[in-house]
Scaffold this active site. Sequence first.
Site, short mmCIF file in Angstrom:
data_model
loop_
_atom_site.label_atom_id
_atom_site.label_comp_id
_atom_site.label_asym_id
_atom_site.label_seq_id
_atom_site.Cartn_x
_atom_site.Cartn_y
_atom_site.Cartn_z
N CYS A 90 6.48 -59.84 45.64
CA CYS A 90 7.79 -59.57 46.24
C CYS A 90 7.81 -58.31 47.09
CB CYS A 90 8.86 -59.49 45.16
SG CYS A 90 8.86 -60.97 44.15
N HIS A 150 14.45 -56.06 48.18
CA HIS A 150 14.11 -57.32 47.54
C HIS A 150 15.25 -57.72 46.60
CE1 HIS A 150 12.28 -60.48 45.47
NE2 HIS A 150 12.01 -59.82 44.37
N ASN A 201 16.36 -65.20 44.44
CA ASN A 201 15.15 -64.41 44.65
C ASN A 201 14.07 -65.28 45.30
OD1 ASN A 201 12.67 -63.11 44.41
ND2 ASN A 201 12.96 -62.51 42.27
N1 ACO Z 1 21.41 -68.42 30.35
C1 ACO Z 1 21.96 -68.04 29.17
N2 ACO Z 1 21.37 -67.15 28.35
C2 ACO Z 1 20.21 -66.61 28.74
C3 ACO Z 1 19.59 -66.96 29.96
C4 ACO Z 1 20.24 -67.91 30.77
N3 ACO Z 1 19.75 -68.31 31.95
N4 ACO Z 1 18.46 -66.27 30.07
C5 ACO Z 1 18.35 -65.51 28.97
N5 ACO Z 1 19.41 -65.71 28.17
C6 ACO Z 1 19.71 -65.11 26.88
C7 ACO Z 1 18.46 -64.60 26.19
O1 ACO Z 1 17.80 -65.63 25.51
C8 ACO Z 1 19.05 -63.59 25.26
O2 ACO Z 1 19.58 -64.26 24.14
P1 ACO Z 1 19.35 -63.68 22.66
O3 ACO Z 1 20.00 -62.34 22.68
O4 ACO Z 1 20.00 -64.70 21.82
O5 ACO Z 1 17.85 -63.59 22.52
C9 ACO Z 1 20.23 -63.01 26.04
O6 ACO Z 1 20.52 -63.95 27.07
C10 ACO Z 1 19.95 -61.67 26.67
O7 ACO Z 1 18.68 -61.76 27.29
P2 ACO Z 1 18.07 -60.55 28.06
O8 ACO Z 1 16.64 -60.88 28.39
O9 ACO Z 1 18.37 -59.27 27.34
O10 ACO Z 1 18.92 -60.59 29.39
P3 ACO Z 1 18.89 -59.57 30.55
O11 ACO Z 1 20.19 -58.97 30.72
O12 ACO Z 1 17.67 -58.67 30.46
O13 ACO Z 1 18.65 -60.54 31.81
C11 ACO Z 1 16.94 -61.24 33.33
C12 ACO Z 1 17.48 -61.32 31.91
C13 ACO Z 1 18.00 -61.75 34.28
C14 ACO Z 1 15.69 -62.09 33.42
C15 ACO Z 1 16.64 -59.75 33.64
O14 ACO Z 1 15.83 -59.20 32.63
C16 ACO Z 1 15.96 -59.59 34.95
O15 ACO Z 1 16.53 -59.81 36.00
N6 ACO Z 1 14.72 -59.12 34.94
C17 ACO Z 1 13.96 -58.93 36.15
C18 ACO Z 1 13.34 -60.22 36.51
C19 ACO Z 1 12.85 -60.19 37.92
O16 ACO Z 1 13.40 -59.55 38.74
N7 ACO Z 1 11.77 -60.91 38.15
C20 ACO Z 1 11.17 -61.04 39.39
C21 ACO Z 1 10.99 -59.74 40.09
S1 ACO Z 1 9.57 -59.62 40.98
C22 ACO Z 1 9.61 -60.97 41.88
O17 ACO Z 1 10.60 -61.22 42.47
C23 ACO Z 1 8.43 -61.86 41.89
#
Ligand code: ACO
Length: 332
Positions: A111, A256, A286
């Site tokens: 990215c 990004h 993304n």
């Molecule tokens: N729908 C509903 N619930 C969900 C989902 C979903 N799509 N995804 C996760 N959850 C749940 C989890 O299972 C968790 O449940 P639990 O507490 O019962 O275990 C709860 O939501 C909280 O999960 P977290 O992982 O704490 O959620 P967070 O606020 O961290 O958001 C996310 C997750 C969106 C993936 C975030 O961590 C993020 O954006 N990370 C960066 C990812 C990224 O940017 N990747 C690519 C970047 S580099 C590139 O672009 C190649």
Amino acid sequence: MSVIIAGTGSYLPEHVITNADFESFLDTSDEWIVGRTGMKERRYSDVEPTWKLGEHASRKALEAAGIDPMDLDMIICTTVTNDYAFPSCACMVQGALGAKNAFALDCVAACAGSVYGFDMARRYLQFDDVKTVLLVACESLSQVANFEDRNSCILFSDGAGAAVLRKGDGYYGASIHSDPDGAQHLYYKHPRRGTPFYPADAVFEGEPFIADPLGALVMNGKEVYKFATAAMPEAVEEACVRAGVAPDKLDMVLPHQANQRILETAAKRLGLPMEKICLTIERYGNNSSASVMICLDECVREGKIKTGDAICLVGFGAGLTYGAVTLEYKDS
Ligand code: ACO
């Protein structure tokens, strides 16, 4: 030496995937996705290959710059979703455009790719044999997403953005980094086919990352999130110091589009209001390295950046890679 952005273009495939579309096969909701990421819709290319997305965006950038494909000396394509292991996606785009006078190569930095590619273009432009560079970022993350993982598949999408770059004057500063210590948090492993003499499923003992059984990307969202919230402002600050611009004096940041919360955290640290952070995440999700170039194109076409503005392109992703480029925007 800086870089003139002579013309920009972008292309988003037509197929719109809404959050409700994921509700039909995953335990998720529009409320969760919007609240945790800022995403409402994204685009999928379906049958259109990655190079084709790149060709569409490139044609618009060439038209905006008023140049013929034959005027290009170099094509840099950034992608992690090339349709072919070889030839490069850059060569595929070159062939589609008929840019016979150029040489073409891919830049793979996930990215952060288009930021790496931008800085690479500037370095080639320092020499007289390269006068005009096409930088094109094209991605089809839908093809490597894991549709059984609600944490990751809702994030990713397809699209392309491009710019025609030339040597220019004005201030310029870059901050380009990679940190392989975090590589395990985001990867996609190609399957090995084996040979008549060795089985495909044999595992090398020193292999650091295990392939996903579905053949999809693997992501530890929390770790990527932590990395991104620190890396993004760090890169912007370093690029700004090198360009001689205070971060809070930037007119527009083209980041990004990974997660709106990451961008809000970074904006706060940089002392910038959200109006100065380009956001396309709600509409496009993304699409990896393409997202920065799509932001650039939208801002140029909508008049959100003007000649003389201080702009900053910033990206972060698998590798882990991160980088930023701060420059004075000029289109001629
Ligand atoms: N729908 C509903 N619930 C969900 C989902 C979903 N799509 N995804 C996760 N959850 C749940 C989890 O299972 C968790 O449940 P639990 O507490 O019962 O275990 C709860 O939501 C909280 O999960 P977290 O992982 O704490 O959620 P967070 O606020 O961290 O958001 C996310 C997750 C969106 C993936 C975030 O961590 C993020 O954006 N990370 C960066 C990812 C990224 O940017 N990747 C690519 C970047 S580099 C590139 O672009 C190649």
